[in-house]
Scaffold this motif. Structure first.
Motif, mmCIF file in Angstrom:
data_model
loop_
_atom_site.group_PDB
_atom_site.id
_atom_site.type_symbol
_atom_site.label_atom_id
_atom_site.label_comp_id
_atom_site.label_asym_id
_atom_site.label_seq_id
_atom_site.Cartn_x
_atom_site.Cartn_y
_atom_site.Cartn_z
ATOM 1 N N ALA A 184 0.809 -1.215 0.000
ATOM 2 C CA ALA A 184 0.000 0.000 0.000
ATOM 3 C C ALA A 184 0.847 1.272 0.000
ATOM 4 N N LEU A 185 1.962 1.252 0.716
ATOM 5 C CA LEU A 185 2.706 2.483 0.964
ATOM 6 C C LEU A 185 3.980 2.640 0.132
ATOM 7 N N ILE A 186 4.629 1.535 -0.215
ATOM 8 C CA ILE A 186 5.947 1.619 -0.842
ATOM 9 C C ILE A 186 5.956 1.119 -2.281
ATOM 10 N N GLU A 187 5.347 -0.025 -2.521
ATOM 11 C CA GLU A 187 5.472 -0.671 -3.830
ATOM 12 C C GLU A 187 5.093 0.218 -5.010
ATOM 13 N N PRO A 188 4.020 1.028 -4.935
ATOM 14 C CA PRO A 188 3.681 1.856 -6.096
ATOM 15 C C PRO A 188 4.761 2.875 -6.450
ATOM 16 N N SER B 172 18.745 6.559 2.730
ATOM 17 C CA SER B 172 17.327 6.357 2.995
ATOM 18 C C SER B 172 16.529 7.550 2.482
ATOM 19 N N VAL B 173 15.305 7.299 2.064
ATOM 20 C CA VAL B 173 14.400 8.376 1.679
ATOM 21 C C VAL B 173 13.450 8.720 2.815
ATOM 22 N N PHE B 174 13.629 8.088 3.969
ATOM 23 C CA PHE B 174 12.718 8.282 5.095
ATOM 24 C C PHE B 174 13.350 9.013 6.265
ATOM 25 N N VAL B 175 14.596 9.401 6.171
ATOM 26 C CA VAL B 175 15.221 10.192 7.234
ATOM 27 C C VAL B 175 15.750 11.489 6.630
ATOM 28 N N TRP B 176 15.453 12.594 7.254
ATOM 29 C CA TRP B 176 15.962 13.899 6.843
ATOM 30 C C TRP B 176 15.591 14.918 7.904
#
Length: 213
Positions: free
Chosen positions: A30-34, A100-104
């Motif tokens: 739902a959140l990552i694959e697309p 990572s694209v989830f830490v900033w």
């Protein structure tokens, strides 16, 4: 006290593992694959870029470039701005560097068993991850190369492969491949194989043209 659901999970660990794995798979779908093709392209481009920087400049220079919070002196890596003070002697275990694209803008460190010590840092180019390349194409460049070919050139802020560019620009892979071949033949792009795919990136001339306005 544990909830009823918690007690049920504790009573049957094997079933709990299956249920948690199923939930993780549903979250991924739902959140990552697309969005995974775009995310993966950015991560692979970061690894390719920093691998070259490691070969060119060495570990000390690379760590300083990964994030302003990192510094290397002697045999000690310091991560500034973290919660509390923690020290860890690696003792030859090595250190995993993971974009990572989830830490900033933070850098996340981990060294608990059974995982290897690692640093998770913001991937290079994360600020433009969701922007549309066509919106950044200079009008003068579009008139020179044609709109679509100029869009392809400007989409390569980071190295990328044909399928990723096609997904990003909403074009057929065959069309993107043809434009990449022309741009490479004109000296605006260079290509190299990285793992299972061919990545394209701008040459200095391509960078100068993409920045012109």
């Amino acid at each position: 006290a544990a909830s009823a659901a918690g007690r049920r999970l504790l009573a049957d660990p094997a079933r709990a593992v299956r249920e948690l794995a199923d939930l993780l798979e549903r979250a991924w779908q739902a959140l990552i694959e697309p969005y995974w093709p775009r995310l993966r392209a950015l991560l692979e481009a970061d690894i390719a870029y920093h691998s070259r920087r490691l070969a060119d400049s060495g570990l000390e220079q690379l760590l300083g470039e990964l994030n302003p919070r990192l510094s290397w002196q002697g045999a000690t890596l310091t991560v500034a701005g973290t919660q509390g003070d923690h020290e860890r002697v690696l003792g030859g275990q090595g250190l995993v560097l993971m974009p990572s694209v989830f830490v900033w803008p933070e850098v996340v460190g981990g060294h608990e068993e059974p995982w290897r010590p690692g640093l998770i840092y913001p991937a290079r180019g994360i600020g433009g991850l969701w922007s549309r390349s066509a919106e950044r194409t200079p009008g003068t460049l579009a008139r020179l190369l044609g709109q679509v070919r100029a869009d392809v050139l400007c989409a390569l802020d980071e190295p990328a492969g044909t399928s990723v560019l096609a997904h990003r620009l909403g074009l057929a892979p065959s069309s993107v491949s043809a434009h990449l071949s022309v741009l490479r033949g004109a000296g605006l792009l260079t290509s190299r194989r990285y793992g299972h795919q061919v990545l394209y990136e701008r040459t200095p001339l391509g960078i100068a043209l993409a920045a012109a306005d």
